[in-house]
Design a protein around this motif. Sequence first.
Motif, mmCIF file in Angstrom:
data_model
loop_
_atom_site.group_PDB
_atom_site.id
_atom_site.type_symbol
_atom_site.label_atom_id
_atom_site.label_comp_id
_atom_site.label_asym_id
_atom_site.label_seq_id
_atom_site.Cartn_x
_atom_site.Cartn_y
_atom_site.Cartn_z
ATOM 1 N N ARG C 146 0.945 -1.360 0.063
ATOM 2 C CA ARG C 146 0.053 0.037 -0.058
ATOM 3 C C ARG C 146 0.808 1.379 0.047
ATOM 4 O O ARG C 146 0.553 2.280 -0.724
ATOM 5 C CB ARG C 146 -0.876 0.137 1.269
ATOM 6 C CG ARG C 146 -2.217 -0.347 1.012
ATOM 7 C CD ARG C 146 -3.317 -0.246 2.275
ATOM 8 N NE ARG C 146 -2.861 -1.139 3.293
ATOM 9 C CZ ARG C 146 -3.163 -2.396 3.435
ATOM 10 N NH1 ARG C 146 -3.779 -2.846 2.380
ATOM 11 N NH2 ARG C 146 -2.636 -3.017 4.557
ATOM 12 N N HIS C 153 1.897 6.410 -6.967
ATOM 13 C CA HIS C 153 0.705 7.319 -7.236
ATOM 14 C C HIS C 153 0.886 8.607 -7.373
ATOM 15 O O HIS C 153 0.666 9.591 -7.967
ATOM 16 C CB HIS C 153 -0.672 6.771 -6.452
ATOM 17 C CG HIS C 153 -1.708 7.600 -6.905
ATOM 18 N ND1 HIS C 153 -2.386 7.808 -8.093
ATOM 19 C CD2 HIS C 153 -2.465 8.679 -5.989
ATOM 20 C CE1 HIS C 153 -3.571 8.600 -8.072
ATOM 21 N NE2 HIS C 153 -3.297 9.222 -6.765
ATOM 22 N N ASN C 156 2.987 9.850 -9.999
ATOM 23 C CA ASN C 156 2.284 9.757 -11.357
ATOM 24 C C ASN C 156 1.456 11.226 -11.297
ATOM 25 O O ASN C 156 1.503 11.877 -12.450
ATOM 26 C CB ASN C 156 1.363 8.642 -11.400
ATOM 27 C CG ASN C 156 2.103 7.567 -11.727
ATOM 28 O OD1 ASN C 156 3.225 7.650 -12.069
ATOM 29 N ND2 ASN C 156 1.530 6.384 -11.420
ATOM 30 N N ILE C 157 0.886 11.602 -10.203
ATOM 31 C CA ILE C 157 0.167 12.898 -10.092
ATOM 32 C C ILE C 157 1.149 13.924 -10.365
ATOM 33 O O ILE C 157 0.743 14.966 -11.232
ATOM 34 C CB ILE C 157 -0.544 12.855 -8.967
ATOM 35 C CG1 ILE C 157 -1.545 11.753 -8.685
ATOM 36 C CG2 ILE C 157 -1.144 14.345 -8.550
ATOM 37 C CD1 ILE C 157 -2.890 12.214 -9.294
ATOM 38 N N GLU D 142 -7.020 13.098 -13.030
ATOM 39 C CA GLU D 142 -6.403 12.632 -11.761
ATOM 40 C C GLU D 142 -7.404 11.650 -11.174
ATOM 41 O O GLU D 142 -7.240 10.467 -10.800
ATOM 42 C CB GLU D 142 -5.985 13.715 -10.731
ATOM 43 C CG GLU D 142 -5.153 14.355 -11.200
ATOM 44 C CD GLU D 142 -4.438 15.689 -10.225
ATOM 45 O OE1 GLU D 142 -3.523 16.317 -10.570
ATOM 46 O OE2 GLU D 142 -4.888 15.386 -8.914
ATOM 47 N N MET D 145 -6.796 8.392 -12.781
ATOM 48 C CA MET D 145 -5.591 7.781 -12.321
ATOM 49 C C MET D 145 -5.790 7.117 -10.857
ATOM 50 O O MET D 145 -5.283 6.045 -10.582
ATOM 51 C CB MET D 145 -4.394 8.949 -12.318
ATOM 52 C CG MET D 145 -4.038 9.345 -13.602
ATOM 53 S SD MET D 145 -3.148 10.710 -13.429
ATOM 54 C CE MET D 145 -1.750 10.072 -12.774
ATOM 55 N N ALA D 149 -5.289 3.299 -10.083
ATOM 56 C CA ALA D 149 -4.281 2.808 -8.997
ATOM 57 C C ALA D 149 -4.873 1.767 -7.962
ATOM 58 O O ALA D 149 -4.440 0.931 -7.573
ATOM 59 C CB ALA D 149 -3.698 4.028 -8.624
ATOM 60 N N HIS D 153 -3.902 -1.827 -7.287
ATOM 61 C CA HIS D 153 -3.658 -2.395 -6.040
ATOM 62 C C HIS D 153 -4.348 -3.520 -5.687
ATOM 63 O O HIS D 153 -3.654 -4.388 -5.074
ATOM 64 C CB HIS D 153 -3.830 -1.095 -5.304
ATOM 65 C CG HIS D 153 -3.642 -1.286 -3.845
ATOM 66 N ND1 HIS D 153 -2.262 -1.754 -3.200
ATOM 67 C CD2 HIS D 153 -4.314 -1.311 -2.693
ATOM 68 C CE1 HIS D 153 -2.251 -1.992 -1.989
ATOM 69 N NE2 HIS D 153 -3.536 -1.880 -1.486
ATOM 70 N N ILE D 157 -3.010 -6.939 -4.627
ATOM 71 C CA ILE D 157 -3.303 -7.555 -3.144
ATOM 72 C C ILE D 157 -4.112 -8.837 -3.325
ATOM 73 O O ILE D 157 -3.663 -10.121 -2.761
ATOM 74 C CB ILE D 157 -4.323 -6.557 -2.343
ATOM 75 C CG1 ILE D 157 -3.677 -5.447 -1.956
ATOM 76 C CG2 ILE D 157 -4.938 -7.568 -1.097
ATOM 77 C CD1 ILE D 157 -2.989 -5.448 -0.737
#
Lengths: 170, 170, 170, 170, 170, 170
Positions: C146, C153, C156-157, D142, D145, D149, D153, D157
């Motif tokens: 995480r 992330h 990327n932003i 965003e 995005m 993400a 993720h 997991i």
Amino acid sequence: MSSLPSKTPQQTEVIMTELVLPNDTNMLNNLLGGRLMHWIDIAAALAARRHAGRICVTASVDEISFDKPLHLGDVIKLYACVNRAFRTSMEVGVKTTRVEDDGEVVANTAYLTFVALDDDRKPMPVAALIPQTEDEKRRFDEAGMRREARLRHRENIHTLREQLHSSHGE
Amino acid sequence: MSSLPSKTPQQTEVIMTELVLPNDTNMLNNLLGGRLMHWIDIAAALAARRHAGRICVTASVDEISFDKPLHLGDVIKLYACVNRAFRTSMEVGVKTTRVEDDGEVVANTAYLTFVALDDDRKPMPVAALIPQTEDEKRRFDEAGMRREARLRHRENIHTLREQLHSSHGE
Amino acid sequence: MSSLPSKTPQQTEVIMTELVLPNDTNMLNNLLGGRLMHWIDIAAALAARRHAGRICVTASVDEISFDKPLHLGDVIKLYACVNRAFRTSMEVGVKTTRVEDDGEVVANTAYLTFVALDDDRKPMPVAALIPQTEDEKRRFDEAGMRREARLRHRENIHTLREQLHSSHGE
Amino acid sequence: MSSLPSKTPQQTEVIMTELVLPNDTNMLNNLLGGRLMHWIDIAAALAARRHAGRICVTASVDEISFDKPLHLGDVIKLYACVNRAFRTSMEVGVKTTRVEDDGEVVANTAYLTFVALDDDRKPMPVAALIPQTEDEKRRFDEAGMRREARLRHRENIHTLREQLHSSHGE
Amino acid sequence: MSSLPSKTPQQTEVIMTELVLPNDTNMLNNLLGGRLMHWIDIAAALAARRHAGRICVTASVDEISFDKPLHLGDVIKLYACVNRAFRTSMEVGVKTTRVEDDGEVVANTAYLTFVALDDDRKPMPVAALIPQTEDEKRRFDEAGMRREARLRHRENIHTLREQLHSSHGE
Amino acid sequence: MSSLPSKTPQQTEVIMTELVLPNDTNMLNNLLGGRLMHWIDIAAALAARRHAGRICVTASVDEISFDKPLHLGDVIKLYACVNRAFRTSMEVGVKTTRVEDDGEVVANTAYLTFVALDDDRKPMPVAALIPQTEDEKRRFDEAGMRREARLRHRENIHTLREQLHSSHGE
């Protein structure tokens, strides 16, 4: 006693953790008695509900003794457990501790009586509670003693009031 | 007993009126037990403060019996009054009623013990309380009986626990 | 990593039990998201405090997913536990369940990051957390994933915003 | 996507102003994280409702980062706005600022996902959201995005857990 | 009048958005008058603070008229703005609206008087307020009329009481 | 006027006692204006209900003047009483005092107008209120003066707005 399957005290245990915030304190920065009573009441009601499988209402608060003050910022834990089941009522014990870095300190002990309600909101019989451990048996016995002491005390009060009435010709 | 000027029960009386709002109820639309206990605790603390002239803290809740349920929208009144002063503690009685159009119905009676604190937050002696009316004298006597019953009960519990310890070789 | 004695996840566990009262609900009789977040935040802060032995403040809420609605009258339990300690921060996981008569149903999982504060309220190093069980090790690994996903992330932003700025000649 | 008339982000904006009172703080006189989350949740829910024209419920809190502490007595403003609409869900961004005499300082940014409910309380399609300004377009991108993400993720997991299960023969 | 730089009404504007939750309602599911007054008081205090650059306290509530009931689930907006500055006091107007899908409906108008406090908590002079728009000028004039009506009314009451006293020989 | 049996002001009296707790204060440790308004509103609503025998809603707050600040830890008393009954509305006066060791100090006076609701939640006629004592008669007269001043003021405001509209050709 109801024909419902009996339970053990441990099956009724409820654990709550609370942080004493400004909203919970008086002007001495101590936990408000009434706020603690609210938490005790909720924890006890949930323990009774675990035993009875029904919503339960407070019939009486039998004893709460505030042994140690609790302060702003304290972390406190409440342990509630049914001590003994009578026909339609249950005695619930609630122990409140303050969590320290190296353990917990008992701050408060409370005993309350709850009643389970049926769909018409009338008291209904509850299952038997069978204590298992030595400690559970002691609490079971003490619940009986508390009940007897309460009944005896009520009788004494009743007698006193009767005497007063008759001596006043009422 | 302190050398402070004595007071009468009536001089300590506190009256509170509360309206039961949604915020005060459980999912049955009944007044939460813990909310009522909070109001009882505040009313009793203020009565103790009127007697002692000092901030007072709750030492114990000795008995609260919930005789009539209180509901969303009910107007309730609390009458708190010191029943008897001991050396550093006071018994306060709180009667809760539901206000009806044609009078009030007693819903609840509570007895609590408060202690007055000095500037170091240690218990300090309080003035004597001298009951005046028949009713005040009865409440004075009953406060003594409650105290005795409590002490006797604690002794019984103590004896029981001693016996348990010795029979277990502890 | 600090030289403080390490802890295990289990040593940081905090259990809270709450009853959903009218005060906690919206106009659909569902538990307010914000109220649940408050309970999650308190439970997580206490778990972090158990690990760090200091007051801890919320650095970020990384993920809370509301899988099952919770309703007026529900009994809910929160289990908070530190999943992984970084240098001055800790990831805390909080599982929320609804208590049914025959067990508990997971309603919600949350991950938050906390920071321990020294006496000047600056972030301070925390002890290592050593997972013991398979489940604790999995949670330890996932906390790392995480964290990585979060950092990636953010990058990327950041890149996106840089591109926007340059394409606009800023 | 629903056939409802599309909206612009600005049409969904909600502004809240709050004063941090003692009731909202912890024992450090800082705003409680959970209290801020409650305000963020309400502001975001209202922005979602402005977009969907229906009551909306919180599906997830995707990210809240507490960059600046907020204190007792601070005046804070919350600006909530739908960033992007998906089929039945919406990402809402909430910016929290502290109001100073000479302007506002950003203290906190949050992203949450909301779902609109039909009369049977099932998720229902929402209208399209058409960003207008450069800034709205950036937030729109965003939001995409963040969603990707999150999905990536979750997959990671999931893979990790599958591997754990298979290596344990489960 | 103080030598502080003057402000315009618009520079003092405060916007609050609130959702009426069960906690805010009475047993008719209407917003509690006292809860709305609390929100009005906070919004007005913040507008006064924006004008004075100091903490301000409520000197009086001059008029609040509840024209439309507000209900559980309603989204309401409060717009507070200083209408006129006197020497050490300010009149603040607060308009409360209910947000509908197609606009806002005025539910309530309130006028309050605030005083700015210096470091010794004594009233201190505030800057001048210079209305700009037609609407601001009207509100400026009306604030003066309200003040005059209040002073005239107080004088009438004073005269009445004097007459009563003299006619009773007091 | 309704044909219901008339009442005296004293029959409508409501007494509330409140303790100012941290939850009720601002960052100056003063009682929040809005919290006091909430208590005033409840006390006044209950007095109106005692007169009308029905649930009553706040129509307007006509005047609240905060003469003395109230502080954390203060004990305050509220005395609410119907001053005058009109056709469907009632003026209620509420006096707030701070309880000192040697008596009470008036901190605040408030006047509110309430309306009684029938089963369809429409305003309904209320019984006559017949003042008995000199003081009750004075309050009865002053209630009439306040009403007149309000009506006259509204007319003035109305005239002013008409003039503005016509001078702008609207």
